[in-house]
Design a protein around this motif. Structure first.
Motif, mmCIF file in Angstrom:
data_model
loop_
_atom_site.group_PDB
_atom_site.id
_atom_site.type_symbol
_atom_site.label_atom_id
_atom_site.label_comp_id
_atom_site.label_asym_id
_atom_site.label_seq_id
_atom_site.Cartn_x
_atom_site.Cartn_y
_atom_site.Cartn_z
ATOM 1 N N ILE A 362 14.710 65.248 -10.352
ATOM 2 C CA ILE A 362 13.496 65.940 -9.895
ATOM 3 C C ILE A 362 12.584 64.991 -9.129
ATOM 4 C CG2 ILE A 362 11.423 67.192 -10.639
ATOM 5 C CD1 ILE A 362 13.009 68.132 -13.091
ATOM 6 N N VAL A 363 12.396 63.792 -9.644
ATOM 7 C CA VAL A 363 11.558 62.804 -8.961
ATOM 8 C C VAL A 363 12.367 61.537 -8.724
ATOM 9 C CG1 VAL A 363 9.469 63.680 -10.071
ATOM 10 C CG2 VAL A 363 10.646 61.702 -11.056
ATOM 11 N N LYS A 364 11.841 60.697 -7.850
ATOM 12 C CA LYS A 364 12.445 59.374 -7.649
ATOM 13 C C LYS A 364 11.340 58.352 -7.477
ATOM 14 C CE LYS A 364 13.127 59.694 -2.647
ATOM 15 N NZ LYS A 364 14.117 59.572 -1.555
ATOM 16 N N SER A 365 11.607 57.150 -7.956
ATOM 17 C CA SER A 365 10.624 56.068 -7.826
ATOM 18 C C SER A 365 10.789 55.407 -6.472
ATOM 19 C CB SER A 365 10.818 55.044 -8.951
ATOM 20 O OG SER A 365 12.125 54.508 -8.928
ATOM 21 N N GLN A 366 9.675 55.018 -5.892
ATOM 22 C CA GLN A 366 9.669 54.330 -4.610
ATOM 23 C C GLN A 366 9.137 52.914 -4.820
ATOM 24 O OE1 GLN A 366 7.183 57.411 -2.710
ATOM 25 N NE2 GLN A 366 8.908 57.802 -1.346
ATOM 26 N N GLU A 367 8.978 52.193 -3.725
ATOM 27 C CA GLU A 367 8.465 50.832 -3.834
ATOM 28 C C GLU A 367 7.003 50.832 -4.257
ATOM 29 O OE1 GLU A 367 9.153 48.747 -0.227
ATOM 30 O OE2 GLU A 367 11.312 49.122 -0.221
ATOM 31 N N ALA A 368 6.584 49.746 -4.865
ATOM 32 C CA ALA A 368 5.176 49.497 -5.221
ATOM 33 C C ALA A 368 4.620 50.497 -6.232
ATOM 34 C CB ALA A 368 4.301 49.480 -3.971
ATOM 35 N N GLY A 369 5.487 51.088 -7.078
ATOM 36 C CA GLY A 369 5.009 51.957 -8.150
ATOM 37 C C GLY A 369 4.720 53.385 -7.755
ATOM 38 N N PHE A 370 5.166 53.835 -6.596
ATOM 39 C CA PHE A 370 4.943 55.212 -6.156
ATOM 40 C C PHE A 370 6.095 56.100 -6.611
ATOM 41 C CE2 PHE A 370 1.834 53.200 -3.541
ATOM 42 C CZ PHE A 370 0.909 54.181 -3.198
#
Length: 374
Positions: A362-370
């Motif tokens: 459903i979600v995915k983590s991106q760079e820098a904690g987003f």
């Protein structure tokens, strides 16, 4: 040696580009005859300043040795008269007379008729933009690339930092094919920071292409020149993010000049990196918010609905907390701390929820904690 071998000789001399190569062929009939022409006759085409430089180069350059070097480095090449030379690229003004490639030649083959009516079995799109990509730009570029790849598009870009890198990476992650066009020789990765992407493109069945000879370093003028190849290999050009003077705008201008559609993604009016796409929209680029609009404009059949049409509301949380997070991420990516602030979920609890939502796709983590929705 074959006739096409002599084209290699001319491509290795920096003073001869598409225009002068055409003039030489018109004057002498073949590349071999032009290569072997005497000084006086060459001077008629190359001029008094360039002819002695070319003559010195010709005397010291071994085409046979250069061909052996190409074989050692697993680099192939296409000349303008080859049947496998990319059809779309051949239609532009000043197409490269030699196109070097490393990797999968099959994705360069374009058996399509003239004009906007193209066959649905070959779909290519250029995705370009700023090197100083923001989280918004990364999210937009990744999302559009994913949907276009899932609709069968080959993605063309320039291997630069920022938008280019994001487009190449998203293509590879989604099992697609991508072409990187370099402003240096195909045996040189520039910038060096993108060596892993360069390697991954080749490993995943993509291709690296350039009009520059082996070992040729990048120069200030080589990037605007390579931009015409990026747009030339593509049915259309997308600019996702860029300043008013972004180099990506040269690619868009080349597309305009050659009658290729240009697509631009609108961004926050407070961001200087939205000025490029906004300016293109004012010049006639099509404003887009999803891949479906691109597919429709190009006249292709869509294999599936794009993310813009699916929308984030297609996700339904299994708990109230999950649904709250989905609603927050519907239109933008957010930092972990911002999700805590808006959702009122304790940070110790939120970490576990987000991990579970990642596992569910459903979600995915991106760079820098987003975090953002898939």
């Amino acid at each position: 040696m074959q006739e096409r071998s002599y084209w290699l000789g001319f491509s290795s001399f920096s003073g001869i580009g598409p225009k002068k190569c055409e003039a030489l062929l018109n004057e002498f009939g073949t590349a071999e005859d032009a290569w072997k022409a005497d000084f006086k006759n060459l001077e008629k085409v190359l001029g008094k300043a360039l002819t002695p430089k070319f003559a010195d180069f010709r005397d010291s350059f071994s085409i046979a040795d250069y061909e052996k070097q190409l074989l050692r480095k697993k680099v192939g090449y296409l000349i303008l008269t080859d049947k496998d030379y990319p059809f779309l690229l051949k239609q532009i003004k000043k197409p490269p007379f030699v196109l070097y490639y490393k990797g999968n030649i099959e994705i360069l083959k374009q058996d399509v008729p003239t004009g906007r009516q193209v066959q649905d079995d070959y779909k290519s799109i250029a995705i370009v933009g700023t090197r100083r990509i923001t989280e918004y730009g990364k999210q937009v570029t990744t999302s559009l690339t994913m949907d276009l790849v899932n609709n069968g598009f080959v993605v063309v870009s320039g291997l630069a930092l920022g938008v280019d890198a994001a487009a190449h990476k998203a293509t590879i992650l989604n099992k697609g094919k991508t072409i990187a066009v370099l402003g240096c020789g195909v045996d040189c990765c520039y910038p060096r920071e993108n060596q892993q992407i360069y390697d991954n493109i080749l490993e995943s069945g993509g291709a690296i292409v350039s009009e520059y000879s082996l070992g040729e370093p990048p120069s200030k003028g080589s990037f605007p020149s390579r931009n015409r190849i990026i747009s030339g290999l593509s049915c259309g050009v997308i600019v996702t993010e860029g300043s008013a003077d972004s180099g990506a705008l040269y690619t868009a201008d080349d597309a305009f000049a050659n009658g290729r559609p240009v697509f631009a993604v609108p961004g926050p009016i407070t961001s200087s990196l939205s000025k490029g796409p906004h300016g293109l929209i004012g010049k006639g680029a099509k404003l887009i918010s999803g891949a479906g609009e691109i597919i429709e404009e190009l006249g292709f059949r869509g294999d599936r609905r794009d993310k813009g049409e699916r929308g984030a509301k297609s996700f339904k949380g299994d708990t109230k907390d999950e649904q709250r997070i989905i609603d927050l991420l519907q239109n933008e990516s957010l930092h972990f701390d911002e999700i805590v602030k808006r959702s009122k979920i304790r940070s110790s609890k939120l970490g576990g929820i987000l991990s579970m939502m990642e596992m569910k796709g459903i979600v995915k983590s991106q760079e820098a904690g987003f975090f953002c929705l898939i």
